[in-house]
Design a protein around this motif. Structure first.
Motif, PDB file in Angstrom:
ATOM      1  N   LEU A  94       7.895   9.273  -5.456  1.00 18.66           N
ATOM      2  CA  LEU A  94       9.015   9.732  -4.316  1.00 18.66           C
ATOM      3  C   LEU A  94      10.206   8.915  -4.437  1.00 18.66           C
ATOM      4  N   ASN A  95      10.292   7.993  -5.352  1.00 18.93           N
ATOM      5  CA  ASN A  95      11.309   7.311  -5.794  1.00 18.93           C
ATOM      6  C   ASN A  95      11.802   6.439  -4.457  1.00 18.93           C
ATOM      7  N   LEU A  96      11.196   5.731  -4.020  1.00 22.38           N
ATOM      8  CA  LEU A  96      10.938   4.626  -2.996  1.00 22.38           C
ATOM      9  C   LEU A  96      10.697   3.203  -3.253  1.00 22.38           C
ATOM     10  N   ALA A 137       7.686  14.531  -0.340  1.00 23.81           N
ATOM     11  CA  ALA A 137       6.243  15.068  -0.861  1.00 23.81           C
ATOM     12  C   ALA A 137       6.257  16.388  -0.460  1.00 23.81           C
ATOM     13  N   GLY A 138       6.920  17.070   0.317  1.00 26.49           N
ATOM     14  CA  GLY A 138       6.649  18.504   0.858  1.00 26.49           C
ATOM     15  C   GLY A 138       5.713  18.613   1.728  1.00 26.49           C
ATOM     16  N   ARG A 139       5.517  17.450   2.716  1.00 28.25           N
ATOM     17  CA  ARG A 139       4.608  17.534   3.588  1.00 28.25           C
ATOM     18  C   ARG A 139       5.173  17.631   5.126  1.00 28.25           C
ATOM     19  N   THR A 140       4.344  18.222   6.017  1.00 30.87           N
ATOM     20  CA  THR A 140       4.929  18.480   7.312  1.00 30.87           C
ATOM     21  C   THR A 140       4.790  17.285   8.152  1.00 30.87           C
ATOM     22  N   GLU A 141       5.840  16.837   8.984  1.00 34.04           N
ATOM     23  CA  GLU A 141       5.803  15.726   9.913  1.00 34.04           C
ATOM     24  C   GLU A 141       5.443  16.664  11.362  1.00 34.04           C
ATOM     25  N   PHE A 142       4.349  16.051  12.036  1.00 32.27           N
ATOM     26  CA  PHE A 142       3.979  16.766  13.104  1.00 32.27           C
ATOM     27  C   PHE A 142       4.866  15.981  14.353  1.00 32.27           C
ATOM     28  N   ILE A 143       4.994  16.734  15.254  1.00 31.21           N
ATOM     29  CA  ILE A 143       5.872  16.490  16.385  1.00 31.21           C
ATOM     30  C   ILE A 143       5.192  16.174  17.568  1.00 31.21           C
ATOM     31  N   TYR A 144       5.683  15.380  18.604  1.00 28.33           N
ATOM     32  CA  TYR A 144       4.825  15.397  19.757  1.00 28.33           C
ATOM     33  C   TYR A 144       5.233  16.639  20.757  1.00 28.33           C
ATOM     34  N   LYS A 145       4.142  17.060  21.095  1.00 31.34           N
ATOM     35  CA  LYS A 145       4.164  18.272  22.266  1.00 31.34           C
ATOM     36  C   LYS A 145       3.323  17.765  23.517  1.00 31.34           C
ATOM     37  N   PRO A 146       4.034  18.087  24.517  1.00 35.36           N
ATOM     38  CA  PRO A 146       3.404  17.278  25.842  1.00 35.36           C
ATOM     39  C   PRO A 146       2.063  18.327  26.307  1.00 35.36           C
ATOM     40  N   ILE A 173       8.407  12.171  16.481  1.00 37.08           N
ATOM     41  CA  ILE A 173       7.719  12.347  15.330  1.00 37.08           C
ATOM     42  C   ILE A 173       6.644  11.610  15.407  1.00 37.08           C
ATOM     43  N   LEU A 174       5.141  12.281  15.259  1.00 32.25           N
ATOM     44  CA  LEU A 174       4.180  11.565  15.251  1.00 32.25           C
ATOM     45  C   LEU A 174       3.832  10.928  13.900  1.00 32.25           C
ATOM     46  N   PRO A 175       2.974   9.808  13.676  1.00 29.46           N
ATOM     47  CA  PRO A 175       2.756   9.165  12.293  1.00 29.46           C
ATOM     48  C   PRO A 175       1.816  10.295  11.665  1.00 29.46           C
ATOM     49  N   SER A 176       2.615  10.859  10.497  1.00 26.60           N
ATOM     50  CA  SER A 176       2.069  11.812   9.793  1.00 26.60           C
ATOM     51  C   SER A 176       3.002  12.106   8.525  1.00 26.60           C
ATOM     52  N   GLY A 177       2.684  13.262   7.576  1.00 26.49           N
ATOM     53  CA  GLY A 177       3.657  13.417   6.802  1.00 26.49           C
ATOM     54  C   GLY A 177       2.807  13.134   5.245  1.00 26.49           C
ATOM     55  N   LEU A 187       0.914  -1.176   0.048  1.00 26.59           N
ATOM     56  CA  LEU A 187       0.000  -0.183  -0.187  1.00 26.59           C
ATOM     57  C   LEU A 187       0.874   1.333   0.083  1.00 26.59           C
ATOM     58  N   ALA A 188       1.565   1.463   0.853  1.00 31.65           N
ATOM     59  CA  ALA A 188       2.759   2.310   0.896  1.00 31.65           C
ATOM     60  C   ALA A 188       3.539   2.568  -0.645  1.00 31.65           C
ATOM     61  N   ARG A 189       3.828   1.512  -0.934  1.00 30.32           N
ATOM     62  CA  ARG A 189       4.579   1.507  -2.255  1.00 30.32           C
ATOM     63  C   ARG A 189       3.728   2.197  -3.322  1.00 30.32           C
ATOM     64  N   GLU A 190       2.432   1.856  -3.533  1.00 31.67           N
ATOM     65  CA  GLU A 190       1.483   2.518  -4.205  1.00 31.67           C
ATOM     66  C   GLU A 190       1.407   4.059  -4.168  1.00 31.67           C
ATOM     67  N   HIS A 191       1.282   4.497  -2.768  1.00 31.63           N
ATOM     68  CA  HIS A 191       1.351   5.865  -2.703  1.00 31.63           C
ATOM     69  C   HIS A 191       2.607   6.636  -3.098  1.00 31.63           C
TER      70      HIS A 191
END
Length: 232
Positions: free
Chosen positions: A95-97, A215-224, A158-162, A85-89
């Motif tokens: 993204l050359n992965l 992809a130019g997407r933001t990775e969200f980080i953990y904030k207490p 890093i939270l799963p995101s991006g 699934l990730a490969r299709e995305h």
């Protein structure tokens, strides 16, 4: 065995089909000819041999489907599916992965063959045929170093995101950790296989970060979260 397992153990499936043809009555009493009779080159998808909750290993030994070996095989199958699934995305976003991920899916097939050949019941010839190459973990390490060199330093959790590709790779990473935990319970498993699963989750983490960056997407980080008053 289910269709997904058939892809993982083609020789086991063929043997199971041969056994089922010898002992399972043909109950398709309709005017048409069964698929296997019409084209003997095709392997029947269903075998009926697992209807009572057991399945066959590459050695021919049958075990319950909740055995640690089948738990690991099922989890690595799930892992390969999520990587697909990730490969299709990744392909959709250029993204050359995808070459990395396809190679990993093939390696997981090899790992499954090794897992399905327990040392307790396998002959030396079958153990040699399904030995897992120790070099595969080193290959992942090279890939990790290559991708990580182009990423900003990791300073936060890093939270799963991006984006879809990155988030799918994070899902695969989590499943890979579960596959590693289930594999620990298998006696006689080659340490190279355990090492590969451990390193694979690291690669999937770096690949997820790479997918987000490309992809130019933001990775969200953990904030207490701020502490709340006890009486709130």
């Amino acid at each position: 065995l289910q269709p997904a397992n058939m892809l993982r153990f083609p020789r086991v499936v063929v043997a199971a089909v041969q056994r089922s043809r010898a002992c399972v009555s043909r109950e398709i009493s309709v005017s048409c000819t069964s698929l296997s009779e019409a084209d003997p080159r095709r392997v029947r998808i269903y075998t009926r041999t697992g209807d009572k909750g057991t399945s066959s290993l590459f050695t021919g030994e049958r075990r319950r489907k909740d055995d640690a070996i089948f738990e690991t095989l099922g989890t690595t199958d799930e892992l390969s599916s999520f990587i697909g699934l990730a490969r299709e995305h990744c392909l959709a976003a250029n993204l050359n992965l995808d070459e990395y991920l396809q190679t990993i899916q093939c390696t997981l097939q090899d790992l499954g063959s090794h897992v399905a050949t327990p040392t307790s019941s396998a002959t030396p010839a079958r153990l040699a045929k399904t030995q897992f190459p120790p070099s595969r973990a080193g290959e992942l390490e090279k890939w990790i170093d290559t991708l990580d060199s182009s990423l900003p330093p990791l300073t936060n959790f890093i939270l799963p995101s991006g984006g879809p590709a990155a988030a799918s790779l994070h899902c695969a990473r989590a499943i890979c950790r579960r596959a590693e935990r289930s594999a620990v319970a298998i006696e006689g498993l080659d340490p190279a296989a355990m090492q590969y699963l451990n390193r694979l989750s690291d690669f999937l983490f770096v690949a997820a970060r790479t997918a987000a960056a490309r992809a130019g997407r933001t990775e969200f980080i953990y904030k207490p979260r701020a502490s709340e008053p006890a009486n709130a």
